[in-house]
Design a protein around this motif. Structure first.
Motif, mmCIF file in Angstrom:
data_model
loop_
_atom_site.group_PDB
_atom_site.id
_atom_site.type_symbol
_atom_site.label_atom_id
_atom_site.label_comp_id
_atom_site.label_asym_id
_atom_site.label_seq_id
_atom_site.Cartn_x
_atom_site.Cartn_y
_atom_site.Cartn_z
ATOM 1 N N VAL A 20 0.852 -1.187 0.000
ATOM 2 C CA VAL A 20 0.000 0.000 0.000
ATOM 3 C C VAL A 20 0.886 1.235 0.000
ATOM 4 O O VAL A 20 1.693 1.428 0.899
ATOM 5 C CB VAL A 20 -0.913 0.020 1.242
ATOM 6 C CG1 VAL A 20 -1.788 1.261 1.238
ATOM 7 C CG2 VAL A 20 -1.755 -1.235 1.278
ATOM 8 N N ASP A 23 -0.088 7.676 1.434
ATOM 9 C CA ASP A 23 -1.222 8.445 0.948
ATOM 10 C C ASP A 23 -1.507 9.533 1.977
ATOM 11 O O ASP A 23 -1.722 9.246 3.156
ATOM 12 C CB ASP A 23 -2.437 7.537 0.765
ATOM 13 C CG ASP A 23 -3.565 8.232 0.025
ATOM 14 O OD1 ASP A 23 -4.458 7.520 -0.447
ATOM 15 O OD2 ASP A 23 -3.554 9.478 -0.070
ATOM 16 N N ASP A 41 -3.418 -1.168 7.619
ATOM 17 C CA ASP A 41 -3.322 -2.231 6.630
ATOM 18 C C ASP A 41 -3.677 -3.569 7.267
ATOM 19 O O ASP A 41 -2.944 -4.067 8.123
ATOM 20 C CB ASP A 41 -1.893 -2.283 6.067
ATOM 21 C CG ASP A 41 -1.814 -3.135 4.818
ATOM 22 O OD1 ASP A 41 -2.667 -4.025 4.660
ATOM 23 O OD2 ASP A 41 -0.904 -2.921 4.001
ATOM 24 N N PHE A 83 0.672 -9.023 -6.015
ATOM 25 C CA PHE A 83 0.048 -8.690 -4.737
ATOM 26 C C PHE A 83 0.173 -9.931 -3.853
ATOM 27 O O PHE A 83 -0.466 -10.956 -4.112
ATOM 28 C CB PHE A 83 -1.420 -8.310 -4.922
ATOM 29 C CG PHE A 83 -1.618 -7.117 -5.819
ATOM 30 C CD1 PHE A 83 -1.147 -5.871 -5.444
ATOM 31 C CD2 PHE A 83 -2.260 -7.245 -7.037
ATOM 32 C CE1 PHE A 83 -1.334 -4.764 -6.260
ATOM 33 C CE2 PHE A 83 -2.454 -6.149 -7.862
ATOM 34 C CZ PHE A 83 -1.986 -4.900 -7.466
ATOM 35 N N HIS A 113 -1.112 -9.747 -11.206
ATOM 36 C CA HIS A 113 -2.126 -9.046 -11.985
ATOM 37 C C HIS A 113 -1.599 -8.802 -13.393
ATOM 38 O O HIS A 113 -0.540 -8.212 -13.591
ATOM 39 C CB HIS A 113 -2.478 -7.717 -11.329
ATOM 40 C CG HIS A 113 -3.363 -6.852 -12.174
ATOM 41 N ND1 HIS A 113 -4.647 -7.218 -12.500
ATOM 42 C CD2 HIS A 113 -3.135 -5.649 -12.774
ATOM 43 C CE1 HIS A 113 -5.184 -6.278 -13.256
ATOM 44 N NE2 HIS A 113 -4.292 -5.322 -13.446
ATOM 45 N N GLU A 171 -7.002 -4.182 -9.778
ATOM 46 C CA GLU A 171 -5.721 -3.500 -9.854
ATOM 47 C C GLU A 171 -5.247 -3.022 -8.483
ATOM 48 O O GLU A 171 -4.459 -2.094 -8.377
ATOM 49 C CB GLU A 171 -5.810 -2.321 -10.818
ATOM 50 C CG GLU A 171 -6.130 -2.734 -12.241
ATOM 51 C CD GLU A 171 -6.216 -1.549 -13.184
ATOM 52 O OE1 GLU A 171 -6.080 -0.406 -12.696
ATOM 53 O OE2 GLU A 171 -6.409 -1.756 -14.388
ATOM 54 N N THR A 172 -5.716 -3.652 -7.447
ATOM 55 C CA THR A 172 -5.366 -3.297 -6.083
ATOM 56 C C THR A 172 -5.284 -4.567 -5.255
ATOM 57 O O THR A 172 -5.860 -5.607 -5.621
ATOM 58 C CB THR A 172 -6.420 -2.345 -5.484
ATOM 59 O OG1 THR A 172 -6.157 -2.164 -4.087
ATOM 60 C CG2 THR A 172 -7.816 -2.921 -5.640
ATOM 61 N N GLU A 173 -4.596 -4.473 -4.127
ATOM 62 C CA GLU A 173 -4.501 -5.615 -3.222
ATOM 63 C C GLU A 173 -5.728 -5.722 -2.319
ATOM 64 O O GLU A 173 -5.851 -6.666 -1.533
ATOM 65 C CB GLU A 173 -3.241 -5.492 -2.357
ATOM 66 C CG GLU A 173 -3.306 -4.467 -1.244
ATOM 67 C CD GLU A 173 -3.118 -3.045 -1.741
ATOM 68 O OE1 GLU A 173 -3.202 -2.118 -0.915
ATOM 69 O OE2 GLU A 173 -2.892 -2.840 -2.955
ATOM 70 N N ARG A 174 -6.683 -4.796 -2.430
ATOM 71 C CA ARG A 174 -7.819 -4.757 -1.518
ATOM 72 C C ARG A 174 -8.987 -5.635 -1.941
ATOM 73 O O ARG A 174 -9.925 -5.822 -1.158
ATOM 74 C CB ARG A 174 -8.304 -3.308 -1.350
ATOM 75 C CG ARG A 174 -7.274 -2.375 -0.720
ATOM 76 C CD ARG A 174 -7.905 -1.031 -0.381
ATOM 77 N NE ARG A 174 -8.455 -0.372 -1.566
ATOM 78 C CZ ARG A 174 -7.768 0.419 -2.369
ATOM 79 N NH1 ARG A 174 -6.488 0.644 -2.130
ATOM 80 N NH2 ARG A 174 -8.333 0.998 -3.408
ATOM 81 N N ARG A 213 -10.746 1.086 1.652
ATOM 82 C CA ARG A 213 -9.507 1.760 1.253
ATOM 83 C C ARG A 213 -8.692 2.212 2.456
ATOM 84 O O ARG A 213 -7.456 2.207 2.417
ATOM 85 C CB ARG A 213 -9.824 2.956 0.349
ATOM 86 C CG ARG A 213 -8.589 3.528 -0.348
ATOM 87 C CD ARG A 213 -8.962 4.663 -1.298
ATOM 88 N NE ARG A 213 -7.818 5.039 -2.116
ATOM 89 C CZ ARG A 213 -6.834 5.825 -1.707
ATOM 90 N NH1 ARG A 213 -6.869 6.317 -0.487
ATOM 91 N NH2 ARG A 213 -5.828 6.126 -2.509
#
Length: 292
Positions: A20, A23, A41, A83, A113, A171-174, A213
């Motif tokens: 992550v 941010d 996280d 990921f 991915h 497109e995210t690890e979430r 998020r």
């Protein structure tokens, strides 16, 4: 060899960037202008927790610990991101009428991915066939279960390997949802002796999850079903599924305190006697070093 492999894995994960990125939205300022995290996280940290465990009519108090590491990197060839989630040295122990423990040396998923997935057919005129999936390797090593009330004996899953396809291609690890065949080997030792079972990709596994998020919410689910081959007893069908919900309720010295609620059902695979049973858990855990 197992400990050497875990040491190499930890060293590799330490060199990788965090899954992550930093941010500004995950940092706030107090009245003195000092920064503090407000995002956490769910895939990182040293976890210590206590919970109430209900299995059938038996209730017990349990403790749980483990090391969670989330890492990510890009492929050198195409820049496709990985990921990865690693869970190391997971221990759960409970007291009461049905005293027991479980220990897992390693449990992890590694998802690649692919922005443009294709299968290459290397004929005289090479062809590319669309492949709209991410690819995940799910690996578990050294899962030991000891149930004292069943008498002398234990169950050890020496290894399990799943090859999963993820049609969501997030497109995210979430967010993730992988499903595919799994192979494994397990040993059961009881008064009657030692028995071995193998599953040569004759079982189907899924692993799914979604996280907010800011990391304040996390929902995960996994399951497995299929046939294993007992060297002494022949074919055996089993199934199991579990689901867990986490919510960060507060943070102490920037370390999140998490409410955990989970449940599981096992069909013909619990303990030495391969029982069918369900369990439910609710409790709190501290995830040290879990801030983003």
């Amino acid at each position: 060899m197992l400990m050497l492999g875990l040491a190499l894995l930890l060293a590799t994960a330490a060199d990788m960037p965090r899954g992550v990125p930093d941010d500004d939205a995950c940092v706030a300022l107090d009245e003195r202008g000092e920064r503090y995290p407000i995002c956490f996280d769910p895939g990182d940290g040293f976890v210590v927790g206590m919970h109430t465990r209900l299995s059938g009519s038996a209730m017990a108090q349990a403790v749980r610990t483990g090391v969670h590491i989330r890492s990510g990197r890009s492929s050198r060839s195409k820049g496709s991101p990985w990921f990865n989630n690693h869970r190391l040295l997971g221990l759960e122990a409970w007291d009461g009428e049905q005293r027991g423990l479980t220990f897992t040396a390693y449990d992890g998923t590694l998802r690649r991915h692919l922005e443009e997935g294709f299968i290459l057919v290397p004929t005289a005129r090479p062809a590319r066939i669309p492949f709209p999936f991410d690819v995940t390797v799910a690996l578990r090593l050294g899962h030991l279960e000891r149930r004292v009330w069943e008498g002398p004996g234990w169950t050890l899953e020496t290894g399990r390997l799943g090859l999963l396809l993820d049609p969501m291609r997030a497109e995210t690890e979430r967010v993730w949802f992988g499903v595919g065949p799994v192979a494994g080997h397990a040993v059961r030792r009881s008064r009657e002796g030692v028995s071995h079972t193998v599953a040569p990709f004759t079982e189907l596994m899924f692993d799914a999850g979604v996280e907010s998020r800011d990391g304040l919410w996390a929902l995960r689910a996994s399951g497995l079903a299929g046939w294993s081959i007992g060297i002494e007893r022949g074919l055996h069908f089993r199934a199991r599924t579990d689901v867990g919900l986490e919510r960060v309720v507060l943070a102490v010295a920037d370390q999140p305190v998490v409410l955990q609620v989970s449940g599981a059902y096992v069909h013909r695979d619990a303990g030495l006697d391969r029982r069918s049973e369900w369990t439910a858990n609710v409790g709190l855990a501290v995830r040290v070093f879990g801030a983003r």
